[in-house]
Design an enzyme around this catalytic site. Structure first.
Site, PDB file in Angstrom:
ATOM      1  NE  ARG A   1      24.406 -25.886  -7.452  1.00 45.05           N
ATOM      2  CZ  ARG A   1      24.247 -25.163  -6.303  1.00 45.05           C
ATOM      3  NH1 ARG A   1      23.187 -24.537  -5.793  1.00 45.05           N
ATOM      4  NH2 ARG A   1      25.480 -24.660  -5.600  1.00 45.05           N
TER       5      ARG A   1
ATOM      6  CD  GLU B   1      21.563 -19.794 -10.953  1.00 44.42           C
ATOM      7  OE1 GLU B   1      22.341 -19.305 -10.219  1.00 44.42           O
ATOM      8  OE2 GLU B   1      20.752 -20.677 -10.533  1.00 44.42           O
TER       9      GLU B   1
ATOM     10  CG  HIS C   1      20.380 -19.235  -6.900  1.00 44.71           C
ATOM     11  ND1 HIS C   1      21.405 -19.926  -7.596  1.00 44.71           N
ATOM     12  CD2 HIS C   1      20.423 -19.784  -5.514  1.00 44.71           C
ATOM     13  CE1 HIS C   1      21.773 -21.099  -6.790  1.00 44.71           C
ATOM     14  NE2 HIS C   1      21.343 -20.910  -5.457  1.00 44.71           N
TER      15      HIS C   1
END
Length: 323
Positions: free
Chosen positions: A233, A262, A280
């Site tokens: 993360r 993000e 991601h």
């Protein structure tokens, strides 16, 4: 519940495969976001399950007095207030195992890209520079002879470690308590591990206890040949400290698949040639995302048909109460 079919709410975006499968078992209903102000009285009373790909706060959970289950699309469920759900007796599920191998593959690919600069080498070829300017520069870094420290050793961390074994590198790990039956070196502190290794792969959940734990002190301990890889993360890394460390040569390079805000990525990181950056994509293959979607729906089906979810999170090991 409508016509005996549980009403499942989908707030915001969701995998199309989940959307395609829900009507086979449930009455799906939709709101634009997990915002309590969007919940009508009819929705509040009628919804007994939520399928979510994103964040759900306590206030949204409390908007549904008959809520029984929240099926989260993803292995990480830090966006769902599972602690509050537990207090309400609401089970939360996630999608472990089905994405373990894909994320582990991504971690190794990102590690190699970061060390050997393969994306930059491909651009050198595509831009015609191999013809015009000659061979691409030798990569200053290599995986050979490295000592890799895993920050986190859950399912995905173990899968990454097994892959690293095949590369013949030394492996260490930092977790709160050592795991039995492993030959890897355990370090009780993150800084202690950083001092002992030259590569760190981050694969811990995004909790308050891990927030910005990869900080300036840890990066300094990692050293000038150090490489940081994050497939966990983004909140785990102090991005400003990382950009500074990369700019000043405190560490050699970093590979990141996740970021704190993000899809926003700090300009300071985008500008760095020694940072390999991915949007991601750790589990982003069609096959893996399909398996994740199926597990979201299968958890809901199992809950309402059999009284127990397939993959409840640790905070909510509940069975369904029957009338």
């Amino acid at each position: 519940m409508s016509n005996g079919r549980p009403r499942i709410l989908v707030p915001g975006k969701m995998s199309q495969r989940v959307l395609d499968r829900l009507p086979d078992h449930f009455e799906p209903v939709f709101v634009a976001a997990a915002d309590p102000t969007l919940v009508t009285a009819d929705l509040a009373a009628g919804v007994s399950g939520i399928a979510v790909q994103g964040k759900i706060a306590a206030e949204f959970i409390d908007a549904f007095p008959n809520l029984e289950i929240i099926a989260n699309f993803g292995v990480g469920y830090d966006g769902v207030d599972a602690g509050h759900a537990a207090k309400r007796g609401v089970v939360v599920t996630n999608t472990p195992d089905v994405l373990t191998e894909e994320v582990a593959d991504t971690a190794i690919g990102l590690l190699l890209n970061t060390l050997r600069r393969f994306p930059a080498a491909e651009q050198w070829l595509r831009q015609g520079r191999w013809v015009k300017d000659g061979a691409f520069a030798l990569s200053p870094l290599t995986l050979r002879g490295r000592t890799v420290g895993l920050y986190g050793l859950g399912r995905i961390g173990l899968a990454i470690a097994k892959r690293l074994e095949a590369f013949g590198v030394s492996i260490a790990y930092h977790t709160r308590t050592p795991r039995e039956g492993l030959a890897y070196s355990h370090y009780p502190t993150l800084k202690g591990m950083a001092e002992a290794v030259d590569t760190i792969i981050v694969i811990v959940p995004g909790t308050e206890s891990t927030r910005k734990t990869i900080n300036a002190e840890v990066l300094e301990a990692l050293g000038p040949q150090g490489v940081l890889i994050n497939v966990g993360r983004g909140t785990t890394v102090d991005e400003a400290a990382l950009a500074d460390a990369l700019q000043r040569g405190v560490i050699a390079a970093a590979g990141l698949d996740v970021f704190e805000n993000e899809p926003q990525v700090p300009e300071a990181l985008l500008a760095l040639p020694n940072a390999s950056l991915l949007p991601h994509v750790g589990s982003a293959s069609q096959a893996t995302r399909n398996a994740m979607a199926d597990l979201v729906v299968d958890n809901l089906v199992a809950w309402f048909e059999n009284g127990a979810a397939l993959t409840p999170v640790a905070e909510t090991p509940f069975k369904r109460k029957t009338a």
